[in-house]
Write an enzyme that holds these catalytic residues in place. Structure first.
Site, short mmCIF file in Angstrom:
data_model
loop_
_atom_site.label_atom_id
_atom_site.label_comp_id
_atom_site.label_asym_id
_atom_site.label_seq_id
_atom_site.Cartn_x
_atom_site.Cartn_y
_atom_site.Cartn_z
N PHE A 146 49.08 27.32 36.48
CA PHE A 146 49.19 28.63 37.14
C PHE A 146 47.86 28.97 37.77
O PHE A 146 46.86 29.16 37.07
CB PHE A 146 49.61 29.76 36.19
CG PHE A 146 49.79 31.05 36.94
CD1 PHE A 146 50.98 31.33 37.60
CD2 PHE A 146 48.75 31.96 37.05
CE1 PHE A 146 51.13 32.49 38.35
CE2 PHE A 146 48.89 33.12 37.81
CZ PHE A 146 50.09 33.38 38.45
N ASP A 231 39.54 26.42 36.60
CA ASP A 231 40.08 27.76 36.80
C ASP A 231 39.96 28.50 35.46
O ASP A 231 40.77 28.29 34.55
CB ASP A 231 41.53 27.71 37.28
CG ASP A 231 42.08 29.10 37.56
OD1 ASP A 231 41.45 30.10 37.16
OD2 ASP A 231 43.17 29.20 38.18
N LYS A 260 40.02 38.31 36.80
CA LYS A 260 40.53 39.12 35.69
C LYS A 260 39.42 39.95 35.00
O LYS A 260 39.04 40.97 35.55
CB LYS A 260 41.31 38.24 34.72
CG LYS A 260 42.60 37.71 35.37
CD LYS A 260 43.69 37.34 34.40
CE LYS A 260 45.03 37.21 35.11
NZ LYS A 260 45.42 35.86 35.49
C1 LIG Z 1 45.85 35.34 36.79
C2 LIG Z 1 45.43 33.97 37.17
C3 LIG Z 1 45.23 33.62 38.51
C4 LIG Z 1 45.55 34.54 39.66
O1 LIG Z 1 44.85 35.75 39.61
P1 LIG Z 1 45.36 37.00 40.48
O2 LIG Z 1 44.26 38.00 40.33
O3 LIG Z 1 46.65 37.46 39.89
O4 LIG Z 1 45.53 36.52 41.88
C5 LIG Z 1 44.78 32.34 38.79
N1 LIG Z 1 44.53 31.47 37.80
C6 LIG Z 1 44.70 31.77 36.50
C7 LIG Z 1 44.37 30.76 35.46
C8 LIG Z 1 45.17 33.03 36.15
O5 LIG Z 1 45.38 33.32 34.87
#
Ligand SMILES: *Cc1c(COP(=O)(O)O)cnc(C)c1O
Length: 405
Positions: A146, A231, A260
């Site tokens: 994700f 990520d 986040k």
């Molecule tokens: C939440 C998340 C994203 C995307 O972040 P947004 O602010 O919702 O665009 C990307 N990678 C990971 C691992 C995430 O948990």
């Protein structure tokens, strides 16, 4: 003055249903206040927040330092655009780079934008530094990943719900099974720019890869002149008990995407951080964002960096996380199939025959604990790192009432 009854939960939910697109299916709880690990709904009911905005609220709701930093900045200047310098930007970049042990910061807003930015930087690096023929760069990614919701990012999602009907898709990605080092080795070619990976897969159900996997990916990247992009948007900034989830394995990435919790639950703040050798490929006009690195975002981000620089929150996550995992582990074989995760972050796999994830989340909400299912049969537990031991126990007791047999 005529007294009008305050709208009820049902009325607010009906408004959302009528006027908002249906791209989410929230629990029927309408929150109006938050403080620390707690939120209050429009009916005055209190709930322990066991989700923390998917780790955006690592420091809880309205942490006084973060609110003070935002309020002070609201009284000064909130947006300049990057057409001009401002006095929060340089300090933010320096402090974030120093915290993460990196050399440069590319400031963006949402997590998806940070991932998109890292993909663009990795491709440009491949063409200009590695010497990959123009237009042919590939990025190796993991199944069940994700990384966000943009067209390019869903192009390499393996979640049909996230992908179907949104093509045509962006080429240039190779998907391999998460945790399988040999698969990464097989996917790397002369055209590979980067391996993009979550050190812990949150959305997939808080999946921790096998020991040695991340170090193995690092070694493959070194061997083949390929960038490692971690990520850490959900796993980073204290969630797993270290600053970055990669730190557990002593592994360094070339680029990290952060988001986040970087915005303290107040404003969206994201960034790509990494080495000068890689991020230095960008030149004026090649990439940007009107709001990226704005003064309010930077002021809040600086306050987040200050909170993380003491190590206190990482320690809390480690210590309370050990308690969380020990307690949840007691339910394995008694309604729980497996508990995964690290620090104050757990994926609780509900045993066959138990409630579905959605039912379990609804039952927990009725007991005053908010968390959310992922993958239908997993409860994702991620309390704010400011939670106390007693609050944590209270939440785990509620989980036991819903799941334990
Ligand atoms: C939440 C998340 C994203 C995307 O972040 P947004 O602010 O919702 O665009 C990307 N990678 C990971 C691992 C995430 O948990």
């Amino acid at each position: 003055m005529t007294a009008t009854a305050a709208p009820t939960t049902e009325q607010f939910v009906a408004l959302d249903e009528q006027w908002s697109t249906h791209n989410y299916h929230p629990l029927p709880v309408v929150i109006s206040h938050g403080e620390g690990a707690w939120v209050t709904d429009v009916e005055g009911r209190r709930y322990l927040d066991f989700l923390s905005g998917y780790s955006s609220l690592n420091f809880g709701h309205r942490h006084p330092d973060l609110v003070a930093a935002a309020a002070a900045q609201l009284g000064r200047v909130t947006l300049t655009s990057r057409a001009f310098h401002h006095d929060q930007f340089g300090p933010f970049c320096r402090e974030l780079a120093e915290l993460t042990g990196t050399e440069m910061v590319l400031a963006m807003n949402s997590g998806a934008e940070a991932v998109e930015s890292a993909i663009k930087v990795a491709r440009k690096w491949a063409y200009r530094v590695k010497g990959v023929p123009e237009g042919t760069a590939e990025i190796v990614v993991a199944g069940a990943n994700f990384h966000g919701r943009t067209t390019t990012i869903v192009s390499f999602s393996t979640d049909e719900t996230a992908r179907a009907d949104f093509g045509p898709f962006t080429p240039g990605f190779r998907v391999v099974r998460y945790g399988d080092l040999a698969a990464v080795r097989d996917a790397i070619t002369d055209r590979t720019a980067a391996v993009l990976i979550e050190p812990v897969q949150g959305e997939a159900g808080v999946v921790v890869p096998p020991a040695g996997y991340l170090a193995g990916v690092r070694a493959l990247c070194d061997e083949h002149d390929v960038l490692l992009i971690a990520d850490e948007i959900q796993s980073g900034l204290g969630r797993t008990g270290d600053l970055l989830a990669l730190d557990h394995e002593g592994v360094r990435a070339d680029l990290y995407t952060l988001g986040k919790a970087l915005g303290g639950g107040i404003v969206p703040v994201s960034a790509v951080v990494g080495s000068r050798a890689v991020l230095g490929v960008l030149r004026p006009g090649e990439h940007g964002s009107t709001f990226g690195g704005n003064p309010l975002a930077c002021a809040v981000g600086r306050a987040v960096v200050r909170l993380l620089s003491t190590g206190e929150y990482q320690r809390r996550s480690r210590e309370l996380g050990a308690r969380l995992h020990a307690r949840l582990g007691e339910f394995v074989g008694r309604g729980v199939a497996e508990v995964r995760g690290r620090g104050l972050w757990a994926g609780v796999e509900i045993a066959p025959g138990g409630p579905r994830g959605r039912e379990a989340s609804e039952a927990l909400a009725r007991l005053g604990v908010l968390c959310k299912e992922t993958q239908d049969s997993t409860l994702r537990v991620a309390p704010p790192l400011v939670i106390t031991e007693a609050e944590l126990d209270r939440g785990v007791d509620a989980i036991a009432r819903v799941l334990a047999r």
